[in-house]
Structures are given as structure tokens and as C-alpha cells.
Design an enzyme around this catalytic site. Structure first.
Site, PDB file in Angstrom:
ATOM      1  N   LYS A  31      28.583 -94.390 102.988  1.00 12.27           N
ATOM      2  CA  LYS A  31      28.159 -94.024 101.639  1.00 12.27           C
ATOM      3  C   LYS A  31      28.631 -95.109 100.679  1.00 12.27           C
ATOM      4  O   LYS A  31      29.541 -95.874 100.995  1.00 12.27           O
ATOM      5  CB  LYS A  31      28.724 -92.662 101.253  1.00 12.27           C
ATOM      6  CG  LYS A  31      30.260 -92.603 101.246  1.00 12.27           C
ATOM      7  CD  LYS A  31      30.778 -91.267 100.793  1.00 12.27           C
ATOM      8  CE  LYS A  31      30.865 -91.179  99.299  1.00 12.27           C
ATOM      9  NZ  LYS A  31      32.168 -90.821  98.753  1.00 12.27           N
ATOM     10  N   ALA A  43      31.124-100.158  94.783  1.00  8.62           N
ATOM     11  CA  ALA A  43      29.789-100.351  95.361  1.00  8.62           C
ATOM     12  C   ALA A  43      29.753-101.618  96.222  1.00  8.62           C
ATOM     13  O   ALA A  43      30.515-102.570  95.984  1.00  8.62           O
ATOM     14  CB  ALA A  43      28.762-100.457  94.232  1.00  8.62           C
ATOM     15  N   GLU A  44      28.875-101.634  97.193  1.00  5.99           N
ATOM     16  CA  GLU A  44      28.617-102.775  98.090  1.00  5.99           C
ATOM     17  C   GLU A  44      29.871-103.243  98.835  1.00  5.99           C
ATOM     18  O   GLU A  44      29.993-104.424  99.185  1.00  5.99           O
ATOM     19  CB  GLU A  44      28.004-103.983  97.337  1.00  5.99           C
ATOM     20  CG  GLU A  44      27.014-103.678  96.232  1.00  5.99           C
ATOM     21  CD  GLU A  44      25.847-102.798  96.677  1.00  5.99           C
ATOM     22  OE1 GLU A  44      25.698-102.543  97.883  1.00  5.99           O
ATOM     23  OE2 GLU A  44      25.115-102.341  95.795  1.00  5.99           O
ATOM     24  N   ARG A  45      30.814-102.356  99.018  1.00  2.89           N
ATOM     25  CA  ARG A  45      32.064-102.668  99.748  1.00  2.89           C
ATOM     26  C   ARG A  45      32.939-103.704  99.029  1.00  2.89           C
ATOM     27  O   ARG A  45      33.804-104.326  99.635  1.00  2.89           O
ATOM     28  CB  ARG A  45      31.778-103.137 101.193  1.00  2.89           C
ATOM     29  CG  ARG A  45      31.033-102.098 102.037  1.00  2.89           C
ATOM     30  CD  ARG A  45      31.920-100.875 102.239  1.00  2.89           C
ATOM     31  NE  ARG A  45      31.388 -99.910 103.193  1.00  2.89           N
ATOM     32  CZ  ARG A  45      30.793 -98.757 102.854  1.00  2.89           C
ATOM     33  NH1 ARG A  45      30.599 -98.427 101.573  1.00  2.89           N
ATOM     34  NH2 ARG A  45      30.404 -97.922 103.780  1.00  2.89           N
ATOM     35  N   LEU A  46      32.681-103.906  97.728  1.00  2.00           N
ATOM     36  CA  LEU A  46      33.533-104.821  96.945  1.00  2.00           C
ATOM     37  C   LEU A  46      34.641-104.003  96.289  1.00  2.00           C
ATOM     38  O   LEU A  46      34.717-103.872  95.059  1.00  2.00           O
ATOM     39  CB  LEU A  46      32.692-105.571  95.905  1.00  2.00           C
ATOM     40  CG  LEU A  46      31.706-106.582  96.476  1.00  2.00           C
ATOM     41  CD1 LEU A  46      30.905-107.259  95.349  1.00  2.00           C
ATOM     42  CD2 LEU A  46      32.453-107.660  97.276  1.00  2.00           C
TER      43      LEU A  46
END
Ligand SMILES: Cc1cc2nc3c(=O)[nH]c(=O)nc-3n(C[C@H](O)[C@H](O)[C@H](O)COP(=O)(O)O)c2cc1C
Length: 228
Positions: A10, A205-208
């Protein structure tokens, strides 16, 4: 292998973590996040994974409940003769992890563990419900036992002894030990982890993701950022 786990993912979008936002004191920052977790009705907000390793250097992990947080450190209660108790006796270095999925937050803590004072353990033990006190007294935590029935019989007989002790105001008999009614067994009590490392992790978000580290330095704590 079933590959369906691959699609379990997610986006983390709930919040951000900035250097300018956080408290200079990591224990106060932890208190803030714990308060957020409690107010957000996260399940078991004070549950933390405690990892220890004894002389064989093999790590082992389990969940315990945090019962106190103050300038001295982070306290939990357990059986001193349990597996974790034996490992902490041999090696006081340990780590803790809190994870609050609802807030997309993790806190990792490392430090050195020692027993709290007898008075602190007595005070917390006395505050527990009687049934929990009896369970702590009769359960040889982490030892092999013959059966569920063995455990329940031990519990029932301790309850019976305790009731008669209350009537006669004398003692509770547990196994070979005689305990003053309501008193804490000497093999059960608190440990305090004095931290020397914190990581506050906020999913992004975006694994950052945001990762802020606290490490002790001359001025108190140095705060810096790690790559996600
Ligand atoms: C939500 C939760 C809370 C727990 N809280 C404690 C606790 O505060 N103290 C404790 O000794 N065990 C607690 N346990 C049980 C431990 O995870 C573990 O089974 C037990 O302490 C024995 O661990 P050991 O054999 O590594 O010593 C808890 C387990 C769960 C899932």
C-alpha cells in the site's frame, strides 16, 4: 512458492516527518507518538517488539507491553527466569520496535537493560488485577510444561490458597514457595531500557519514507536523516 504475497502493498500517505517538527529529546518525541497512537485508537498502542541475544549471540524477539516511559528510559515487566530474562542476564544490550500501522509509523530503539528497583516492581505488581498476579506467580514462563490442564490446576489451587489466605490473613502457598498474600514473586519484575539510539520512521508515498535518527553527542542528541 505462492506469489500472492507480492501484491500486498500500500502507499503510505498519512503524514510527514521533518527535522524542524520533532522534539530535541527522543523520549519526549516517543511520548508524542505514543499519545498519537493512543488517541488514534491503534490496537495495543504500547506493544513493542523486544529483541535480545544471549551468549550464543542468536537474536530472539517477542512482544511485551511498555509500562513506563520517563527520563530514565522505557520499562516493561516480565519473568526474570524466562528466556528473555536469561538472555538479558548474559547480555544487557537489547532493541525495541513499536509499529503503529494505522499511523504508518515505526520507532526503533536500542540500549542497555537493567532491572528496576524492587520498590518499582512491587508497586506495579500490586496495581495488577489479582488474576494476573496469580498467573505471574504460578507460570514458570518459557519452561516446558506437561499440559494445559497442569497450568489450569496450578492456577486454581493458587486461587484457592489465596482465598483461604485472605480469610486467615496469612500466606499463599505456590508450589514449594510461601508468599505473603498479594506479594510479588522474586522472579517477576521490571526491566528498564536506557536508550542510546532512536529511529523515528514515517511512511511516505513511493517508498520515499522519512527516517530520523537520534544519537547521543556532547550537546545531548544529534538528529540526522537516513535514506529510506
Ligand atoms: C500483545 C502482547 C503483549 C505481551 N506483553 C507481555 C509482557 O508485558 N510481558 C511478558 O513477559 N510477556 C508478554 N507477552 C508474551 C511475550 O510475547 C512472550 O510470549 C513471553 O514473554 C515469553 O517470552 P520469552 O520466552 O522470550 O521470554 C505479550 C505478548 C503479546 C502478543
Amino acid at each position: 512458492m505462492d506469489k500472492s504475497f507480492h501484491s500486498v502493498r500500500k502507499q503510505f500517505v498519512k503524514s510527514v516527518l521533518r527535522e524542524s517538527q520533532v522534539d530535541k529529546d527522543p523520549l519526549l518525541q516517543l511520548e508524542l507518538w505514543l499519545t498519537d497512537a493512543i488517541n488514534s485508537e491503534c490496537p495495543e498502542p504500547t506493544a513493542m517488539v523486544l529483541s535480545t541475544a544471549g551468549i550464543d549471540l542468536k537474536p530472539s524477539s517477542r512482544v511485551v507491553l511498555m509500562k513506563d516511559l520517563d527520563v530514565q528510559g522505557i520499562t516493561f515487566f516480565t519473568n526474570y527466569e524466562s528466556r528473555k530474562g536469561q538472555q538479558l542476564r548474559d547480555n544487557p544490550h537489547a532493541s525495541l520496535v513499536f509499529f503503529w500501522p494505522r499511523l504508518e509509523r515505526q520507532v526503533r530503539i536500542e540500549g542497555t537493560v537493567s532491572k528496576v528497583t524492587e520498590e518499582e516492581s512491587d508497586a506495579y505488581f500490586a496495581s495488577r488485577p489479582e488474576a494476573s498476579q496469580i498467573s505471574a506467580i504460578i507460570s514458570p514462563q518459557s519452561r516446558e510444561i506437561p499440559s494445559r490442564e497442569w497450568l489450569e490446576k496450578r492456577w486454581q489451587s493458587a486461587v484457592g490458597s489465596k482465598q483461604s489466605a485472605v480469610e486467615t490473613h496469612i500466606y499463599v502457598s505456590v508450589g514449594s514457595r510461601q508468599l505473603a498474600a498479594g506479594s510479588r514473586p522474586s522472579n517477576w519484575g521490571g526491566y528498564r531500557l536506557v536508550p542510546d539510539y532512536f529511529e523515528f520512521w514515517q511512511g511516505r508515498a513511493e517508498r520515499l519514507h522519512d527516517r530520523l535518527i537520534y544519537q547521543p553527542d556532547e550537546s545531548g542528541w544529534r538528529i540526522f536523516r537516513l535514506a529510506p
